[in-house]
Design an enzyme around this catalytic site. Structure first.
Site, PDB file in Angstrom:
ATOM      1  N   GLN A 144       0.833  -1.216   0.000  1.00  0.00           N
ATOM      2  CA  GLN A 144       0.000   0.000   0.000  1.00  0.00           C
ATOM      3  C   GLN A 144       0.866   1.264   0.000  1.00  0.00           C
ATOM      4  O   GLN A 144       0.567   2.229  -0.675  1.00  0.00           O
ATOM      5  CB  GLN A 144      -0.906  -0.009   1.233  1.00  0.00           C
ATOM      6  CG  GLN A 144      -2.109   0.891   1.120  1.00  0.00           C
ATOM      7  CD  GLN A 144      -3.021   0.760   2.335  1.00  0.00           C
ATOM      8  OE1 GLN A 144      -2.736   1.327   3.379  1.00  0.00           O
ATOM      9  NE2 GLN A 144      -4.108   0.035   2.206  1.00  0.00           N
TER      10      GLN A 144
ATOM     11  N   PHE B 218     -13.408  -0.605   2.588  1.00  0.00           N
ATOM     12  CA  PHE B 218     -11.942  -0.633   2.628  1.00  0.00           C
ATOM     13  C   PHE B 218     -11.312  -0.016   1.374  1.00  0.00           C
ATOM     14  O   PHE B 218     -10.350   0.734   1.461  1.00  0.00           O
ATOM     15  CB  PHE B 218     -11.444  -2.076   2.802  1.00  0.00           C
ATOM     16  CG  PHE B 218     -12.054  -2.738   3.993  1.00  0.00           C
ATOM     17  CD1 PHE B 218     -11.722  -2.330   5.275  1.00  0.00           C
ATOM     18  CD2 PHE B 218     -12.993  -3.747   3.851  1.00  0.00           C
ATOM     19  CE1 PHE B 218     -12.298  -2.906   6.393  1.00  0.00           C
ATOM     20  CE2 PHE B 218     -13.577  -4.340   4.956  1.00  0.00           C
ATOM     21  CZ  PHE B 218     -13.229  -3.918   6.232  1.00  0.00           C
TER      22      PHE B 218
ATOM     23  N   ASP C 227     -10.815   3.998   1.248  1.00  0.00           N
ATOM     24  CA  ASP C 227      -9.635   4.746   1.715  1.00  0.00           C
ATOM     25  C   ASP C 227      -8.411   4.412   0.875  1.00  0.00           C
ATOM     26  O   ASP C 227      -7.529   5.241   0.683  1.00  0.00           O
ATOM     27  CB  ASP C 227      -9.386   4.523   3.217  1.00  0.00           C
ATOM     28  CG  ASP C 227      -8.818   3.161   3.569  1.00  0.00           C
ATOM     29  OD1 ASP C 227      -7.629   2.919   3.316  1.00  0.00           O
ATOM     30  OD2 ASP C 227      -9.564   2.326   4.121  1.00  0.00           O
TER      31      ASP C 227
ATOM     32  N   HIS D 281     -11.117   6.350   8.093  1.00  0.00           N
ATOM     33  CA  HIS D 281      -9.878   6.104   7.338  1.00  0.00           C
ATOM     34  C   HIS D 281      -9.853   6.939   6.052  1.00  0.00           C
ATOM     35  O   HIS D 281      -8.831   7.526   5.702  1.00  0.00           O
ATOM     36  CB  HIS D 281      -9.786   4.622   6.933  1.00  0.00           C
ATOM     37  CG  HIS D 281      -9.122   3.757   7.942  1.00  0.00           C
ATOM     38  ND1 HIS D 281      -9.808   3.073   8.908  1.00  0.00           N
ATOM     39  CD2 HIS D 281      -7.822   3.444   8.138  1.00  0.00           C
ATOM     40  CE1 HIS D 281      -8.972   2.383   9.648  1.00  0.00           C
ATOM     41  NE2 HIS D 281      -7.752   2.586   9.213  1.00  0.00           N
TER      42      HIS D 281
HETATM   43  N1  ATP Z   1     -10.914  -6.732   5.807  1.00  0.00           N
HETATM   44  C1  ATP Z   1     -10.225  -5.859   5.075  1.00  0.00           C
HETATM   45  N2  ATP Z   1     -10.242  -5.958   3.733  1.00  0.00           N
HETATM   46  C2  ATP Z   1      -9.571  -5.077   2.961  1.00  0.00           C
HETATM   47  N3  ATP Z   1      -8.825  -4.078   3.457  1.00  0.00           N
HETATM   48  C3  ATP Z   1      -8.781  -3.932   4.784  1.00  0.00           C
HETATM   49  C4  ATP Z   1      -9.464  -4.812   5.664  1.00  0.00           C
HETATM   50  N4  ATP Z   1      -9.212  -4.420   6.943  1.00  0.00           N
HETATM   51  C5  ATP Z   1      -8.421  -3.338   6.867  1.00  0.00           C
HETATM   52  N5  ATP Z   1      -8.152  -3.033   5.572  1.00  0.00           N
HETATM   53  C6  ATP Z   1      -7.326  -1.916   5.067  1.00  0.00           C
HETATM   54  O1  ATP Z   1      -6.101  -1.933   5.756  1.00  0.00           O
HETATM   55  C7  ATP Z   1      -5.672  -0.607   6.066  1.00  0.00           C
HETATM   56  C8  ATP Z   1      -5.517  -0.521   7.584  1.00  0.00           C
HETATM   57  O2  ATP Z   1      -5.039   0.727   7.928  1.00  0.00           O
HETATM   58  P1  ATP Z   1      -4.739   1.088   9.464  1.00  0.00           P
HETATM   59  O3  ATP Z   1      -4.146   2.443   9.512  1.00  0.00           O
HETATM   60  O4  ATP Z   1      -5.954   0.837  10.284  1.00  0.00           O
HETATM   61  O5  ATP Z   1      -3.729  -0.041   9.835  1.00  0.00           O
HETATM   62  P2  ATP Z   1      -2.373  -0.108  10.572  1.00  0.00           P
HETATM   63  O6  ATP Z   1      -1.241   0.352   9.742  1.00  0.00           O
HETATM   64  O7  ATP Z   1      -2.298  -1.515  11.070  1.00  0.00           O
HETATM   65  O8  ATP Z   1      -2.445   0.935  11.732  1.00  0.00           O
HETATM   66  P3  ATP Z   1      -3.000   0.919  13.191  1.00  0.00           P
HETATM   67  O9  ATP Z   1      -2.495  -0.320  13.865  1.00  0.00           O
HETATM   68  O10 ATP Z   1      -2.440   2.147  13.730  1.00  0.00           O
HETATM   69  O11 ATP Z   1      -4.504   0.950  13.023  1.00  0.00           O
HETATM   70  C9  ATP Z   1      -6.717   0.319   5.475  1.00  0.00           C
HETATM   71  O12 ATP Z   1      -6.309   0.733   4.183  1.00  0.00           O
HETATM   72  C10 ATP Z   1      -7.959  -0.568   5.351  1.00  0.00           C
HETATM   73  O13 ATP Z   1      -8.823  -0.202   4.303  1.00  0.00           O
END
Ligand code: ATP
Length: 370
Positions: free
Chosen positions: A110, A299, A302, A325
């Site tokens: 990403q 999802f 964002d 998000h």
């Molecule tokens: N089930 C899913 N299917 C597709 N995309 C997902 C799913 N769950 C989360 N995402 C994507 O993953 C990303 C998660 O971002 P997020 O900032 O919450 O994660 P992170 O880097 O683990 O940070 P944090 O732990 O601080 O929340 C987002 O782009 C979201 O759209």
């Protein structure tokens, strides 16, 4: 036009605790720093989280971007809450990132993908960690849902899943080849059409019995059937064999519409949770995402913002409720580019359906290396 240049001015300050306040702020701001040549300083990283600061996935994502743009990354270590990135020229060729945990390879992609698109030639990214991890896209989502839609912006990549890896061991590896582009095209996705196809995969890996895959699939089909009677639903139960590290189980279900929209519901097995429940969770997520008349799921929304911000021209995407998000990604994209977003609520009197149009006048980032 925003030329891709080497940073010369003072760093842009990014508040890592703003709005969603999570890892996404790092990914959007680091990628845009790299592409626009703007130095950034991010403070209060993941301030509201139970373990604030950088986690392994965030750290390796930042290191990957820094490597991609021959940048100077300061202050980045596990737990850091303040970092700065001064980007240089984006380098094509081979780049490797390893979360050394089950941290998601899809979140590494990403952050890296938008950058690699602005390189002078193709890039090969070797990404190691979890391929099917919680709170992140499963790799199957990235390949089957995200990829066909970002292709509409002109972003082309191939993904070879060499090894799948799950929590807690990780050990997954994907090899991604990214083609560069001169500029990104704007995208319009405002007509949902009808759902024409529902398919998916329910998998087990390692020592877990195949029955779990069949139970997840059957429970998901039963759940979807309650709302969608007429469509054939094919959720393939699978036993991952050679190309999987450790034990894991999960499911992803994808719906396609007559106008080319893609939506998914997914879930992963957890200790002590019945397989049926995992199947039902994924099915309910999918149903929630196709009940509204939007063109993307909660999802993808964002995940597309950065491409809308970079495209040359006006993109329009119809969505269901706009997520925090998405609003956060918009906030950061407007801080680091000239892109302008508007969100308009649309109420359909006949169906009482509420959707939103996210419109963006993109900044028209140009790849001056091509
Ligand atoms: N089930 C899913 N299917 C597709 N995309 C997902 C799913 N769950 C989360 N995402 C994507 O993953 C990303 C998660 O971002 P997020 O900032 O919450 O994660 P992170 O880097 O683990 O940070 P944090 O732990 O601080 O929340 C987002 O782009 C979201 O759209």
């Amino acid at each position: 036009m925003e030329p891709v240049t080497v940073a010369t001015t003072a760093a842009t300050e990014i508040d890592g605790s703003v709005m969603e306040g999570g890892g996404q702020i790092l990914r959007v701001s680091a990628a845009l720093s790299c592409i626009t040549g703007t130095a950034i300083k991010i403070s209060k990283i993941r301030a509201g989280r139970s373990t604030p600061g950088l986690r392994p996935q965030h750290l390796s994502g930042l290191q990957l971007v820094s490597d991609l743009c021959s940048g100077s990354l300061q202050g980045a270590s596990i737990g850091s809450t303040d970092i700065s990135l001064t980007p240089g020229k984006i380098q094509s060729g081979n780049h490797t990132a390893d979360t050394q945990t089950a941290g998601s390879v899809c979140l590494l992609l990403q952050v890296a993908l938008p950058c690699a698109v602005f390189a002078d030639a193709s890039s090969q990214l070797c990404l190691k960690g979890g391929t099917n991890a919680e709170m992140a896209p499963q790799i199957d989502y990235t390949v089957k849902v995200f990829k066909p839609i970002v292709e509409k912006f002109g972003v082309h990549f191939d993904c070879d899943i060499r090894m799948r890896g799950y929590y807690p061991k990780g050990g997954g590896e994907v090899f991604v080849t990214v083609n560069p582009v001169k500029e990104l095209q704007p995208v319009t996705m405002t007509e949902r059409g009808n759902i024409t196809k529902i398919h998916g995969r329910a998998f087990v890996a390692g020592v877990l019995p195949f029955k779990l895959a069949k139970d997840m699939s059957a429970a998901a089909v039963r759940t979807i059937r309650k709302e969608i009677k007429e469509l054939y639903i094919n959720i393939q139960p699978l036993q991952e064999k050679d190309k999987a590290c450790g034990n894991g189980n999960g499911i992803i279900i994808i719906a396609e519409s007559s106008t080319g929209c893609l939506f998914a519901g997914s879930a992963l097995g957890k200790k002590g949770v019945y397989a049926d429940k995992i199947g039902i969770e994924a099915a309910e997520m999918l149903l929630r995402n196709i009940r509204h008349n939007g063109c993307v799921d909660e999802f993808l929304q964002d995940q597309l913002i950065i491409f809308m911000a970079l495209a040359k021209g006006t993109s329009r995407i119809r969505t269901g409720a706009v997520t925090l998000h998405t609003q956060t990604a918009i906030h950061i994209a407007e801080q680091l580019t000239q892109a302008k977003f508007t969100i308009t609520k649309c109420e359909d009197e006949l169906s009482s359906n509420v959707t939103y149009i996210i419109e963006c006048q993109g900044s028209g980032a140009a790849n001056l290396h091509l």
